[in-house]
Structure formats: structure tokens, C-alpha cells
Design a protein around this motif. Sequence first.
Motif, PDB file in Angstrom:
ATOM      1  N   GLU A 132       0.807  -1.214   0.000  1.00  0.00           N
ATOM      2  CA  GLU A 132       0.000   0.000   0.000  1.00  0.00           C
ATOM      3  C   GLU A 132       0.840   1.264   0.000  1.00  0.00           C
ATOM      4  O   GLU A 132       0.448   2.281  -0.570  1.00  0.00           O
ATOM      5  N   ASN A 133       2.008   1.240   0.656  1.00  0.00           N
ATOM      6  CA  ASN A 133       2.786   2.457   0.821  1.00  0.00           C
ATOM      7  C   ASN A 133       3.921   2.593  -0.193  1.00  0.00           C
ATOM      8  O   ASN A 133       4.694   3.549  -0.130  1.00  0.00           O
ATOM      9  N   ASN A 185      -2.357  -1.232  -5.889  1.00  0.00           N
ATOM     10  CA  ASN A 185      -2.068  -0.322  -4.784  1.00  0.00           C
ATOM     11  C   ASN A 185      -2.433   1.111  -5.156  1.00  0.00           C
ATOM     12  O   ASN A 185      -2.785   1.416  -6.301  1.00  0.00           O
ATOM     13  N   LYS A 186      -2.332   1.991  -4.183  1.00  0.00           N
ATOM     14  CA  LYS A 186      -2.776   3.379  -4.346  1.00  0.00           C
ATOM     15  C   LYS A 186      -1.975   4.107  -5.409  1.00  0.00           C
ATOM     16  O   LYS A 186      -2.521   4.894  -6.190  1.00  0.00           O
ATOM     17  N   SER A 187      -0.676   3.862  -5.458  1.00  0.00           N
ATOM     18  CA  SER A 187       0.171   4.568  -6.413  1.00  0.00           C
ATOM     19  C   SER A 187      -0.272   4.298  -7.853  1.00  0.00           C
ATOM     20  O   SER A 187      -0.385   5.208  -8.668  1.00  0.00           O
ATOM     21  N   GLN A 236      -3.263   3.110  -8.812  1.00  0.00           N
ATOM     22  CA  GLN A 236      -4.649   3.559  -8.987  1.00  0.00           C
ATOM     23  C   GLN A 236      -4.708   5.066  -9.255  1.00  0.00           C
ATOM     24  O   GLN A 236      -5.472   5.539 -10.096  1.00  0.00           O
ATOM     25  N   GLU A 237      -3.865   5.844  -8.560  1.00  0.00           N
ATOM     26  CA  GLU A 237      -3.849   7.297  -8.773  1.00  0.00           C
ATOM     27  C   GLU A 237      -3.304   7.649 -10.146  1.00  0.00           C
ATOM     28  O   GLU A 237      -3.733   8.625 -10.759  1.00  0.00           O
ATOM     29  N   THR A 256     -11.091   3.935 -10.379  1.00  0.00           N
ATOM     30  CA  THR A 256     -11.274   3.449  -9.012  1.00  0.00           C
ATOM     31  C   THR A 256     -10.875   1.980  -8.968  1.00  0.00           C
ATOM     32  O   THR A 256     -10.780   1.307 -10.006  1.00  0.00           O
ATOM     33  N   ASN A 257     -10.642   1.486  -7.750  1.00  0.00           N
ATOM     34  CA  ASN A 257     -10.281   0.073  -7.613  1.00  0.00           C
ATOM     35  C   ASN A 257     -11.358  -0.835  -8.194  1.00  0.00           C
ATOM     36  O   ASN A 257     -11.073  -1.816  -8.889  1.00  0.00           O
TER      37      ASN A 257
END
Length: 567
Positions: free
Chosen positions: A208-209, A228-230, A232-233, A238-239
Motif C-alpha cells: 500500500e505504501n 495499490n494506491k500509487s 490507482q492514482e 477506481t479500484n
Amino acid sequence: MNSLQKSMNLISNILDIDQSIDGQLYLKEFIKNIAQNLNVKYALIGHPIGEDSNKIHTDVVWADDKFIDNFIYDLKGTPCEIVLTGERVCIHDSNVCVDFPDDQLLQDMNIDSYIGAPVISKNKSGISSILVLLDDKPMKDREFFSIVTEFLALRASAEIEKIHNEERLKFEVEKRTKELNFANQKIFSLNESLELERSEIKFKILFENSPIGMAMIDYESGNFLEVNKSFQESIQYTNEELYSLSYMNITPSEYEEQGLHQIDELNNTGTFGPNEKEYIKKDGSSYPIKISGFSIINPDGKKVVWAIIEDITEVKNQIKNQEIMFHQSKVASLGEMLGNIAHQWRQPLSLISTTATGTKLKKELGILKENEFFENMDSINEKTQYLSKTIDDFRNFFLSDSSSQIKIDTNTIIKKAVSLIKDSFKVSNVEIILNNKNPDDLLYCNENLLIQALINILNNAKDALNLIDDKDFNKYVFIDVTKENDFISIEIKDNGMGIPLKIKDKIFEPYFTTKHKSHGTGIGLYMTNQIITKHLNSRIIVENKEYIYEKKSYVGASFDLILKSSL
């Protein structure tokens, strides 16, 4: 075995640690495994301390096949200082002592190669620690060390974050034990639960990080299972939207062949990449990525692919912006070169015109002697050959390949640079004095780029001297060439009073200029710095110097190019 497979095997060996240990003991096993598997003499993890985080306090240090006591060292003038600016990996595969002469620790330990990576965390700076590998021999596979170290730093971030969490939790438990026995029992129970799920939590933290995109993809369908967020952004879906798509849905059709090749790699080796391609965002625009990955079998028996997806938009933009600046620099150089051509052609053209007119007049008057006719024709031919050579010199400068490298002696390359600007210096009454103590020493470099850098510095010196409004002032530019060990120094200094201290630190910034906008673009010295440091992998030192020449004292700017010689 390819580089990625080799990397994955090594990483697997390094991470083969008893899951029952944690905290500092885990870090010690982690560092020891890194040093032994990568065959490096030193490995350490440390964290910034002091005012403005200007020192490093080591947490674990492995040296010469054993652990040693922790210590503190200053960051100033060390490669670790560069790592903590936020770059993912700083690698000097050899000669790091030369690159960082002020780092006394490197000198004392006789270090030849260095690689460091920031350990990312959730704190305000984004960097909690630093992972460093050092050796007294070169690191032969630069890309391999870079990939492995970057991944290990990400892995270390999860463990260090957990250590920090455990330390904070322990503090709170000790503080409130006497007052809140119920809370103490609850925390103890939570620790037991965390220990049982330790592996999963570690992976989640890493996943996640991570500042780099990661995704788990179904091997058969290509559908996204986890992201992960990176990532997805970057992709802007969206997920939930991504989980209904496969990687093929967001890949442009021109990369179909590359995708088939990646599947073949996975089938044959279990890994693929790294490859560069593009993904399509939700809004239809595309962005560049670097992707690599490997296949594994999940506990549920499903075969999946883990992909590491790095958004390289910023890297591509930097390359594009630099190409634009190179073009602007060439255009600016072209304007000055046209002036130089005019200066070099004016006298030969005048002589040709005078000789031809005089010959024609004498012929019409019947007083032209035969030997005089041939002498005049030879003179005209000599001047036209000179003009032709001038055209070739300037054409070679502008059309030569900016990526090729050759071996060339220092005398030749300096004389080529001077020949292109000598007439404009003559018009400005500036004398160039060359002092080459090693004229036959060879450089292995891109000839055209180095000539461009030399011309930029020489023209900058001429412009500074033109500001001196004193007809009796002797204007000089000195070019001194010396050699020390494996490095050649080409120092260009003038007697133009030096660079004002308030702008000295800004002269290499893009578009910074003290000249009127009609006379300066502010990219000449910027491109010179880029050429020397990035394209020629060398150094440039700028300072004001006081010196004596012919019993007179002068002050001027000095640009010292430190170039690696070709042995």
C-alpha cells in the motif's frame, strides 16, 4: 539466467528469514543476508538525526563478515546526502572516493563503490531511514544492483515502520499499565493477533505504501485482482473499475507484440521486463510506464502475476525539456557562429575581390605579366580553399552525431573549439593563451558536445571582458590543461573581474542571465553544466581566482572541467 530472474532469486534468498523473529534481530539478519548474497563488504541501515537531519545514526552495521558497533556520521558532502533528497537510488559503481573527496569515512574505509536508497515511511519527510551498500571493489552490474537495492529498500520500509509502530505501542503500554490494566490486556491481545498475521501485515504495508505502482493480475484472464494506491492514482480508475478490466483493456494496440513477448518470457522464465510502454488513463489520455514482474502460485492454487508499474511521465518530460534546451542552445550557438563566419570570411573575400579586380584591370590595359597572372590565380585558389575549410569546420560542428564517442587528444579538441570563435575574440581584442602541459593525452568523449561546452564558457568569458570599458586594459582568456592520476583538467579563466558572489550560485540555472534579453538566452552555461555532468559524467568547478600574469595582478572567473582520461 536473465537479470530479473537473478534479482528475484537473490531477493528470495535475502528474505529467507525466520518469521518468528522481528524488530532489531530481524533487521540484523536482513542486513547480513544482503551483504552475503550481494557479496559486498559493508551494509548498513541508519536514520537521520540532528538539526535539519544533518547526521546519520546507524541502526545495524555489517562490516567484514561481522556486526560492528553503531556510529554517527555527518551527511554534508556524502552520497547519502543525495539519497535523502528523495531520489530512489544513488549509485556510484566505482571511484566514489573521487566523486566525494570530502567524505572522510569513504576515504578511511577505502571505498570504491557505493549504492544507497531511501527507506520510505509515513512520516512527514517521507524518508525514515537509508539503506547503504559499500564495497572496496567496483559493482559490475549497475542495473542489477540498482533494481535489487531499490526493492530491498521498499522491503526494509515495512519492517522499520513496524519497528517504529511497535516502539510507539510499547511506550504507550508502559505509560498506562498502572492506570489502565484493561487497556494493557487489550493491547497484549492485539500484539498476539498482529504476530499471527505478521507476514500479511508486512506485505500490506509494503504494497500500500510503495511509491511505485504494484498490481496482482490473473495469469489466465489478465484481469486485475489487487492494485495499490500509487498505480490507482496514476491510471485514474477506481479500484472497483480496475477489477472489471484486464491489462489489455488499458494497453494501446501498438504494444500487442510486446505483450505477447512478455507472456513468452513468463512462460519460459517466470519473469518479464523491465519494458517501457504506455497505459491508457480513464480520460483516454496515455502515460508512459516502466513495467516488470514475475509469476507465482497463490495459496489457493491460482497462478497470478505480480507487476511493478512505474509512472515515468516526469522522467520523459525531463528528457523532452532537455532536448528542447539543447535545441535552443544550438540555435543560440548558430547565431554566434554566423558572426564568426562573417569575421573569418571578410578578409579572404576582400583579398579575392582585390586580386581579381586588379588582374582584370591589368589585362584590359595589356600590362598583365604571365607569371603575375598565375601568382594571382594561386592566391585566389588559396583563399577559396580557406573559405571551403571554414565551411567544413562549422558544418561538422552543427551536424556531427551528439551521441557518438571517440578518442581525441586534448590539443586537437581545444584547437577545434578555438578555431570556431577566434575571429570574434580578435574583434573584441581578447587574447587566448593556451598552456597545455599534456597535449597528447586522450579523452574518450563526444567531441561535439565537449566543443559546445568549451565554446559556451569561452564566449561567456569574452562577454564579461567586453563589459570592461578601458581601452588600455589587456583582455586575456587562459586555457590551462593538466593531468592528475586518471583525470584531465581543462581550466578556462579570464581577467574579467570575476562573478559577483550574489549570482555565483545561480549561473547554472536554466534561463538565468545578466545580459539584456536581446543578447543572452540564459541557457549557455546551463547546457554546459548538463553536458559536463550528465552526458560526459564529469565535474565542473566554478570559482573566482586571483593570479599574476606578466608581473600584473588579475582577478577573473575560473571554470575547471574535470574529465576522465582515456588510458
